[in-house]
Write a protein that holds these residues in place. Structure first.
Motif, mmCIF file in Angstrom:
data_model
loop_
_atom_site.group_PDB
_atom_site.id
_atom_site.type_symbol
_atom_site.label_atom_id
_atom_site.label_comp_id
_atom_site.label_asym_id
_atom_site.label_seq_id
_atom_site.Cartn_x
_atom_site.Cartn_y
_atom_site.Cartn_z
ATOM 1 N N THR A 2 0.825 -1.197 0.000
ATOM 2 C CA THR A 2 0.000 0.000 0.000
ATOM 3 C C THR A 2 0.865 1.255 0.000
ATOM 4 O OG1 THR A 2 -1.650 -1.200 1.294
ATOM 5 C CG2 THR A 2 -1.873 1.165 1.217
ATOM 6 N N THR A 3 0.444 2.242 -0.786
ATOM 7 C CA THR A 3 1.147 3.516 -0.845
ATOM 8 C C THR A 3 0.747 4.357 0.356
ATOM 9 O OG1 THR A 3 1.158 3.406 -3.250
ATOM 10 C CG2 THR A 3 1.547 5.563 -2.257
ATOM 11 N N LYS A 4 1.748 4.853 1.089
ATOM 12 C CA LYS A 4 1.496 5.618 2.316
ATOM 13 C C LYS A 4 1.592 7.116 2.070
ATOM 14 C CE LYS A 4 4.509 2.874 4.564
ATOM 15 N NZ LYS A 4 5.392 2.459 5.649
ATOM 16 N N VAL A 5 0.588 7.827 2.586
ATOM 17 C CA VAL A 5 0.532 9.282 2.484
ATOM 18 C C VAL A 5 0.590 9.867 3.890
ATOM 19 C CG1 VAL A 5 -0.858 11.263 1.773
ATOM 20 C CG2 VAL A 5 -0.894 9.170 0.407
ATOM 21 N N LEU A 6 1.432 10.867 4.085
ATOM 22 C CA LEU A 6 1.451 11.636 5.326
ATOM 23 C C LEU A 6 0.937 13.028 4.995
ATOM 24 C CD1 LEU A 6 2.119 12.187 8.286
ATOM 25 C CD2 LEU A 6 4.492 12.646 7.589
ATOM 26 N N ASP A 108 -9.822 19.192 -5.776
ATOM 27 C CA ASP A 108 -10.681 18.209 -6.423
ATOM 28 C C ASP A 108 -10.134 16.825 -6.097
ATOM 29 O OD1 ASP A 108 -12.653 17.309 -8.534
ATOM 30 O OD2 ASP A 108 -10.777 16.646 -9.448
ATOM 31 N N ASP A 109 -10.961 15.999 -5.460
ATOM 32 C CA ASP A 109 -10.526 14.667 -5.020
ATOM 33 C C ASP A 109 -9.881 13.866 -6.144
ATOM 34 O OD1 ASP A 109 -11.852 15.456 -2.746
ATOM 35 O OD2 ASP A 109 -13.188 13.735 -2.651
ATOM 36 N N GLU A 110 -10.564 13.805 -7.262
ATOM 37 C CA GLU A 110 -10.097 12.981 -8.381
ATOM 38 C C GLU A 110 -8.747 13.467 -8.908
ATOM 39 O OE1 GLU A 110 -11.722 11.958 -12.790
ATOM 40 O OE2 GLU A 110 -13.198 11.899 -11.162
ATOM 41 N N SER A 111 -8.604 14.779 -9.038
ATOM 42 C CA SER A 111 -7.336 15.341 -9.525
ATOM 43 C C SER A 111 -6.200 15.057 -8.554
ATOM 44 C CB SER A 111 -7.460 16.846 -9.743
ATOM 45 O OG SER A 111 -8.404 17.120 -10.741
ATOM 46 N N LEU A 112 -6.466 15.222 -7.251
ATOM 47 C CA LEU A 112 -5.441 14.956 -6.245
ATOM 48 C C LEU A 112 -5.009 13.496 -6.294
ATOM 49 C CD1 LEU A 112 -3.701 15.810 -3.812
ATOM 50 C CD2 LEU A 112 -5.664 15.260 -2.358
ATOM 51 N N VAL A 113 -5.974 12.597 -6.365
ATOM 52 C CA VAL A 113 -5.659 11.165 -6.423
ATOM 53 C C VAL A 113 -4.812 10.861 -7.654
ATOM 54 C CG1 VAL A 113 -6.670 8.870 -6.780
ATOM 55 C CG2 VAL A 113 -7.600 10.384 -5.014
ATOM 56 N N LYS A 114 -5.151 11.446 -8.792
ATOM 57 C CA LYS A 114 -4.381 11.202 -10.018
ATOM 58 C C LYS A 114 -2.944 11.704 -9.883
ATOM 59 C CE LYS A 114 -8.169 10.892 -13.256
ATOM 60 N NZ LYS A 114 -8.902 11.485 -14.366
ATOM 61 N N VAL A 115 -2.776 12.872 -9.267
ATOM 62 C CA VAL A 115 -1.419 13.397 -9.049
ATOM 63 C C VAL A 115 -0.619 12.447 -8.160
ATOM 64 C CG1 VAL A 115 -0.114 15.230 -7.877
ATOM 65 C CG2 VAL A 115 -1.979 15.831 -9.429
ATOM 66 N N GLN A 117 -1.149 9.258 -7.634
ATOM 67 C CA GLN A 117 -0.885 8.006 -8.354
ATOM 68 C C GLN A 117 0.280 8.169 -9.308
ATOM 69 O OE1 GLN A 117 -4.844 7.443 -9.981
ATOM 70 N NE2 GLN A 117 -5.351 5.910 -8.435
ATOM 71 N N ARG A 118 0.319 9.298 -10.009
ATOM 72 C CA ARG A 118 1.397 9.532 -10.963
ATOM 73 C C ARG A 118 2.749 9.646 -10.243
ATOM 74 N NH1 ARG A 118 -0.603 13.803 -13.375
ATOM 75 N NH2 ARG A 118 0.671 15.328 -12.312
ATOM 76 N N THR A 120 3.626 8.414 -7.275
ATOM 77 C CA THR A 120 4.037 7.254 -6.492
ATOM 78 C C THR A 120 3.970 5.934 -7.259
ATOM 79 O OG1 THR A 120 1.808 6.853 -5.634
ATOM 80 C CG2 THR A 120 3.219 8.342 -4.362
ATOM 81 N N GLY A 121 3.315 5.948 -8.429
ATOM 82 C CA GLY A 121 3.121 4.698 -9.160
ATOM 83 C C GLY A 121 2.021 3.846 -8.560
ATOM 84 N N HIS A 122 1.225 4.440 -7.656
ATOM 85 C CA HIS A 122 0.133 3.734 -6.988
ATOM 86 C C HIS A 122 -0.936 3.352 -8.003
ATOM 87 C CE1 HIS A 122 -2.776 2.876 -3.727
ATOM 88 N NE2 HIS A 122 -3.662 3.437 -4.519
ATOM 89 N N ALA A 123 -1.280 2.075 -8.045
ATOM 90 C CA ALA A 123 -2.347 1.630 -8.939
ATOM 91 C C ALA A 123 -3.675 1.659 -8.199
ATOM 92 C CB ALA A 123 -2.054 0.213 -9.409
ATOM 93 N N ALA A 124 -4.696 2.141 -8.866
ATOM 94 C CA ALA A 124 -6.038 2.244 -8.239
ATOM 95 C C ALA A 124 -6.635 0.867 -8.080
ATOM 96 C CB ALA A 124 -6.943 3.127 -9.081
#
Length: 124
Positions: A2-6, A108-115, A117-118, A120-124
């Protein structure tokens, strides 16, 4: 893994919004109320990305960036600034200090998540 965010923000509302958004996207979410707490948590959490506000008590976002990029920690983990500020001078200062990106609140939730993911290489 899992990708960790602080996330470091003095606003409980923003922390809660980030938690819902990022956990919903599959990230492991950790948060701190100010820069001092965030910097202290950093080695324990070992995040893949840091999100920090600029205007906070005790240690602001610039202090967070300087500390994480400085001699003590020396991390290359991406640091995203999430703030209400939009001044070009502040953006330049953050970039020059080592911030990876800048997002203006409200986000924007979706935009933040995409950034994230890009970065960190985190796959949805």
């Amino acid at each position: 893994m899992t990708t960790k965010v602080l996330a470091i923000d003095d606003s409980r509302t923003i922390r809660n919004l980030l938690k819902v958004s990022l956990e919903g996207a599959g990230f492991e979410f950790h948060c701190a109320c100010d820069g001092v707490e965030g910097v202290e948590m950093f080695p324990e959490v070992e995040p893949d990305v840091v999100i920090t506000d600029i205007n906070m008590p005790n240690m602001d976002g610039f202090g967070v960036i300087d500390t994480l990029r400085g001699e003590t920690v020396k991390t290359t983990v991406p640091i995203i600034v999430l703030t209400t500020e939009s001044s070009d001078n502040l953006k330049t200062r953050a970039r020059d200090s080592g911030a990876t990106g800048w997002i203006v609140k409200p986000f924007d939730d979706e935009s933040l998540v995409k950034v994230l993911q890009r970065l960190t290489g985190h796959a949805a």
